[in-house]
Write an enzyme that holds these catalytic residues in place. Structure first.
Site: not given
Length: 301
Positions: A113, A168-169, A172
């Site tokens: 990232s 994580h995404n 997001e």
């Protein structure tokens, strides 16, 4: 150390440069002749590397990654190492590891990232693989990560790195949707007269300040009412995979699921589902509905 890097797009080329700035040697390859590549083929890349070799794959997930790893399996030797730093699905990692293991080639997966800012700010790295294989590539991880503590994790065995990056995404997605919904309400009400400055004021001292909020401020500085953009949002797959994993593990995930569905809604000019809702409201209650191509009440038959 010396490393081969395959895939010199915006992110891959910047990563290669950051690794070089840390004093390591990078042999870069990309299919495009217009790229800043050092060699013109995978065969040439492998030939430029001293054994034991380490090759970082930074190409799109799916078939491009699979074909690249398959080809490397025919070119590399026992004791060499392949790192998949793209956005591959975590379930593909064990397949690739098993495929390479038959040749004695190691495998590490690494979620990355940082986007276009990583070359100066550093990249957050989420890795999966054996302790031994992680140690082999640690100098490159140290070169890529942000300075100081944090920014790198050995999350677990093969697949863990991409699983963590997937989650994580997904987070997001939820964060971006929350900012987007707040922005739309501010923009819609006549009470708030300066939306960009309101957003900017939140970047200091508030519990919702973040780098994403800083980027929203930057976008509004460039285009104060976002009139140059179309309200259409793609998804690259990780949000869907996150929700699939949540279902497999019976984990409620309403925010991330809603954020993904909002992106689907952005792609509809005229929603078939809302046509059904409109039709049913008219049928049971005689409510007015808009005609296709115009407006006005359609009489009940």
């Amino acid at each position: 150390m010396q490393i081969g890097l395959i895939g010199l797009g915006k992110m891959g080329a910047n990563m290669a440069e950051r690794i070089r700035r840390a004093g390591h040697e990078v042999v870069g390859y990309d299919r495009s002749e217009a790229s800043p590549r050092d060699v013109a083929s995978l065969e040439e890349l492998v030939g430029k590397l001293a054994a034991p070799r380490a090759v970082w794959v930074m190409v799109p997930a799916g078939a491009p990654t699979a074909s690249t790893i398959e080809k490397l399996g025919t070119l590399l030797s026992a004791g060499d190492l392949v790192i998949d730093g793209g956005n591959s699905k975590y379930t593909d990692d064990q397949l690739h590891a098993d495929q390479l293991a038959t040749k004695g080639i190691g495998f590490v997966d690494c979620g990355v990232s940082g986007g276009i800012w990583g070359i100066t700010e550093g990249y957050a790295l989420m890795s999966g693989g054996s302790v031994e294989n992680i140690a082999k590539i640690q100098p490159v991880f140290d070169a890529l990560k942000p300075d100081g503590e944090g920014g790198f994790v050995h999350a677990g065995p093969v697949g863990a790195g991409h699983f963590v990056k997937m989650v994580h995404n997904g987070i997001e997605y939820g964060l971006m949707e929350a900012y987007a919904e707040g922005y739309e309400l501010l923009e819609r009400t006549p009470l708030v007269e300066n939306v960009p400055e309101t957003i900017k004021s939140w970047t200091k001292g508030t519990v919702i300040r973040s780098w994403l909020l800083d980027l929203l401020v930057r976008a509004l500085d460039e285009d104060p009412d976002l009139s140059e953009l179309r309200g259409y949002a793609q998804d690259s797959g990780e949000g869907r995979w996150t929700i699939e994993a949540a279902i497999d593990n019976a984990v409620p995930m309403p925010v991330i699921t809603s954020a993904l569905y909002a992106r689907f809604s952005s792609r509809q000019v005229d929603s078939p589902a809302m046509k059904v809702v409109a039709a049913l409201r008219q049928q049971f209650g005689g409510h007015p509905v808009d005609k296709a191509g115009g407006s006005g009440n359609i009489p009940i038959a």
